[in-house]
Every structure is written in structure tokens, then in C-alpha cells.
Write a protein that holds these residues in place. Sequence first.
Motif, PDB file in Angstrom:
ATOM      1  N   VAL A 183     -15.551  13.706  -7.094  1.00 43.98           N
ATOM      2  CA  VAL A 183     -15.893  14.852  -7.935  1.00 43.98           C
ATOM      3  C   VAL A 183     -15.267  16.137  -7.382  1.00 43.98           C
ATOM      4  CG1 VAL A 183     -17.832  16.350  -8.581  1.00 43.98           C
ATOM      5  CG2 VAL A 183     -17.984  13.877  -8.940  1.00 43.98           C
ATOM      6  N   ALA A 184     -15.259  16.268  -6.055  1.00 45.24           N
ATOM      7  CA  ALA A 184     -14.627  17.450  -5.440  1.00 45.24           C
ATOM      8  C   ALA A 184     -13.138  17.502  -5.791  1.00 45.24           C
ATOM      9  CB  ALA A 184     -14.822  17.421  -3.928  1.00 45.24           C
ATOM     10  N   LYS A 185     -12.493  16.324  -5.802  1.00 44.48           N
ATOM     11  CA  LYS A 185     -11.078  16.244  -6.199  1.00 44.48           C
ATOM     12  C   LYS A 185     -10.911  16.642  -7.665  1.00 44.48           C
ATOM     13  CE  LYS A 185      -8.947  14.417  -2.582  1.00 44.48           C
ATOM     14  NZ  LYS A 185      -7.887  15.220  -1.938  1.00 44.48           N
ATOM     15  N   ILE A 214     -13.590   5.700  -2.269  1.00 44.18           N
ATOM     16  CA  ILE A 214     -13.946   7.124  -2.191  1.00 44.18           C
ATOM     17  C   ILE A 214     -15.407   7.263  -2.613  1.00 44.18           C
ATOM     18  CG2 ILE A 214     -13.120   7.620  -4.555  1.00 44.18           C
ATOM     19  CD1 ILE A 214     -12.057  10.351  -3.352  1.00 44.18           C
ATOM     20  N   SER A 215     -16.103   8.250  -2.068  1.00 42.25           N
ATOM     21  CA  SER A 215     -17.501   8.456  -2.465  1.00 42.25           C
ATOM     22  C   SER A 215     -17.536   9.294  -3.741  1.00 42.25           C
ATOM     23  CB  SER A 215     -18.261   9.179  -1.355  1.00 42.25           C
ATOM     24  OG  SER A 215     -17.913  10.544  -1.345  1.00 42.25           O
ATOM     25  N   PRO A 246     -16.640  13.272 -15.336  1.00 42.98           N
ATOM     26  CA  PRO A 246     -15.262  12.779 -15.447  1.00 42.98           C
ATOM     27  C   PRO A 246     -14.640  13.015 -16.833  1.00 42.98           C
ATOM     28  CG  PRO A 246     -16.601  11.201 -14.266  1.00 42.98           C
ATOM     29  CD  PRO A 246     -17.546  12.272 -14.745  1.00 42.98           C
ATOM     30  N   ALA A 247     -15.418  12.848 -17.898  1.00 38.65           N
ATOM     31  CA  ALA A 247     -14.883  13.046 -19.251  1.00 38.65           C
ATOM     32  C   ALA A 247     -14.584  14.522 -19.504  1.00 38.65           C
ATOM     33  CB  ALA A 247     -15.879  12.519 -20.292  1.00 38.65           C
ATOM     34  N   GLY A 248     -15.544  15.382 -19.227  1.00 43.33           N
ATOM     35  CA  GLY A 248     -15.381  16.811 -19.505  1.00 43.33           C
ATOM     36  C   GLY A 248     -14.278  17.440 -18.669  1.00 43.33           C
ATOM     37  N   ILE A 249     -14.205  17.064 -17.403  1.00 42.12           N
ATOM     38  CA  ILE A 249     -13.177  17.638 -16.527  1.00 42.12           C
ATOM     39  C   ILE A 249     -11.782  17.205 -16.982  1.00 42.12           C
ATOM     40  CG2 ILE A 249     -12.205  17.514 -14.186  1.00 42.12           C
ATOM     41  CD1 ILE A 249     -15.016  17.794 -13.092  1.00 42.12           C
ATOM     42  N   THR A 250     -11.644  15.929 -17.337  1.00 35.92           N
ATOM     43  CA  THR A 250     -10.340  15.460 -17.821  1.00 35.92           C
ATOM     44  C   THR A 250      -9.972  16.169 -19.121  1.00 35.92           C
ATOM     45  OG1 THR A 250     -10.842  13.312 -16.845  1.00 35.92           O
ATOM     46  CG2 THR A 250      -8.948  13.410 -18.298  1.00 35.92           C
ATOM     47  N   ALA A 251     -10.943  16.319 -20.006  1.00 41.14           N
ATOM     48  CA  ALA A 251     -10.693  17.047 -21.258  1.00 41.14           C
ATOM     49  C   ALA A 251     -10.218  18.468 -20.936  1.00 41.14           C
ATOM     50  CB  ALA A 251     -11.958  17.079 -22.110  1.00 41.14           C
ATOM     51  N   ILE A 279     -21.423  20.055 -11.944  1.00 41.54           N
ATOM     52  CA  ILE A 279     -20.081  19.494 -11.871  1.00 41.54           C
ATOM     53  C   ILE A 279     -20.197  18.042 -11.407  1.00 41.54           C
ATOM     54  CG2 ILE A 279     -17.797  19.658 -10.776  1.00 41.54           C
ATOM     55  CD1 ILE A 279     -18.219  22.178 -12.242  1.00 41.54           C
ATOM     56  N   GLY A 280     -19.560  17.154 -12.141  1.00 42.14           N
ATOM     57  CA  GLY A 280     -19.501  15.766 -11.692  1.00 42.14           C
ATOM     58  C   GLY A 280     -20.417  14.822 -12.435  1.00 42.14           C
ATOM     59  N   GLY A 281     -21.519  15.344 -12.978  1.00 46.96           N
ATOM     60  CA  GLY A 281     -22.461  14.496 -13.707  1.00 46.96           C
ATOM     61  C   GLY A 281     -22.959  13.346 -12.854  1.00 46.96           C
TER      62      GLY A 281
END
Lengths: 303, 81
Positions: free
Chosen positions: A61-63, A55-56, A13-18, A36-38
Motif C-alpha cells: 500500500v505504501a508503494k 510483500i506485506s 488498490p482499485a481506487g489508486i490504480t484508477a 489509503i489502502g483499504g
Amino acid sequence: MRMYDLIIIGAGPAGITAGVYAARKRMSSLVITRDIGGQAVWSAEISNYPGYQLISGPDLVAKFEEHLRTYAVALKENERVVGLRKTGSTIIVKTEKGEYDSRTCVVASGKRSQALGVPGEREFKNRGVTYCATCDGPLFADKDAAVIGGGNSALDAALQLMKICRHTYIINTARTLTGDPVMREKVEHNPAVSVLNNTRVTAVLGDTMVNALQIEKDGKQERLSIQGVFVEIGLMPNSDFAPDLEKNALGEIRVNCRSETNIPGIFASGDVTDVPEKQIIVAAGEGAKASLGAFRYLAQNKF
Amino acid sequence: MEKNVKVYSTPACPYCKMVKKFLQDNNVAFEDADVSHDRQKAEEMVKKSGQMGVPVLDIEGKIIIGFDKESIKQALGIRSP
């Protein structure tokens, strides 16, 4: 060699948002990650992320991934970072496959399951030793299993296994279990569960698959016959590759309220940091802060 | 050419879900073997892969352990985007 504006280590979540913020600020960026997703993928149900009442982990993570991929962010998956250092004004990220140069970096490498560190553990990984009761538990139906640990994650694993396995042992180094009382009562009152307190695992034994644990109780070595070993002794930050960064006693990277580490240009966010609340929403917010911090750093330093 | 693909999985395992979603997104038909209910399939999986972790993929006899995207792509002949 190509010089990136920003390299992001990790894609939870942190890396993807960054990464999303970096793309919107038009920084030339690269995300390097093993997966992906950690840890977010391990959540069965998430009901505290605004916008999704329920949500699961894999679905959220897919989103996240879908969102990141709408931008032209370079993404290197399946690549493990082994080194991070700064020489002059260049930040060098070393992986198993190569080296990358950048002006700034966001470390968002998260945490991993802590290993026991005893002989046989590595050798028998997935041959009886597992770190995911939810995933691999069903394979131990009508067998005997041991859960290592005494906190909430250990009790959660035991609660799942006691419905599947013939007998479940909880092996706990402390004097009593430390998880929530409600869960403790459930396992302590179940005849299919034995709690072994003051007990340490000293080795995992077996031939092709695990068949026993060597345990130490009150200074005496014993052999406990089991087929499954579920390690639930907590999490460790993935921060070993960055020896120059300041960390706390747990190995978490120290950051200030601007997500800055002790090295100018290197930021950190998410569960790898000493920010106290380990939540998906917090990690995402911290990732945004770190990326914006990197943008500001680039503007101020006029590279 | 359609390849014979089998996924050994358990219902609550995240990487099993991710593997199946990946196959669906790439229009790959597969047989889903739930090893939590089918003891015979579970034994088959352990025998084929020599280990007890899920997911396991059998792509035309090639065994892939875990959600190893690169190996899966290679075995299926899917080119990277």
C-alpha cells in the motif's frame, strides 16, 4: 462550483490504480477516501502480486500511495462519502464535509467487516469488541475470548487466539464450522477451544469493558463470561451511499465487462462490485478499466 | 523542539506499522511500546486511552487512538504537504 472530469471514491488498490490512470490521461480528478489502502493493508503476506515475490499489505500500500503521489492527483483523506447521484449530466458526490461535482465517477469504496448488529456491540467497540485478531489479540493474553463466526476468517482468528488466551469459544450460527477442514481439525482438537454451534449472540455485556456475551442456543438464553469478542462474520460492500446503483443480493454494485454501472458516467471497480474474484491484482486491473472507461465516456460525450 | 512521542503497538497490526512509518518519514523520534510482550505497558495503554485497540499514540500527554493522520499532524505541528 468546480466541475471535475472524474471523482474516484476510495483509495484501495482499485481506487489508486484508477487515480494513476486518470492522471496519465490528464483528466482533472479527485480521490475521496476514508483511508489509503483499504482492506489490502490487512494482508500479512502478499505473494501473488507480480513484481513482488513477497510483500506485506502495508508495504504494498505504501508503494501504491507513493506511486499515486508522483502525479498531481487531488486527494481528500479522512472523508466519508454519504451520497452519490446524477442530476442531468452532473454527478454529485456528497461527503460529510461537502459536495463535489463531476462528469464521471469511479466507485471503488471496497468492503468493510460486517457488524453483528446486536446491543452493546458498538458501545464496546475497542473495549473488548474487535474486528482484528491479529492486531488486538495480544491484549487478551490469559483472558477468555469469543470468536463470532464459523468460516475461514473466524478459524484463522481462533488459531491465533488459542495460543494467547486462556480459553477461546467459537460461536457459530450454523450446525457445523464451514472453514477449511485442516483449520477445523486444529481448533476442534485443542482443549483450549470450545465450539458452540447452532448458537447466536444476542447482546454484548459489560461495564467499562466487555465481561460477557448473551447467547441463544436452542431457544434458551445463556450468559457466557468472556473479556474479548472477535467478530469474524464476513464482509459488507460499502455501497449504501449510492441507492440509485443496481446491486446484487449481497449489496455489491453490478457492473458489466466495461466496468459500467446502470448509470451512464458512473463506473465501479474492486471489491464493492459483483466481479467474482476479490484479489488485489483484480481490483487494480478493474480500477484501470473503470478509469479508461470514464476517459472514453468523456470523449464520446464532448462536455 | 523535540516532542515526547510514544507508540503503543502490536507486531502484526497494519495500522501500527503505518503509524510508525509515518513518524519515521517525518523524522519524528518515538518510543515503541510493544504491548503484546509487555503487560505493564498494555495496562498503561488501556488506562490512558480507556480502550483496548492498537495503535495508541501519546504525544506529550495527548492521546490519539488509531492512525488518525490529521490529529497526529496537529499534535506534532506538521504542516500538510
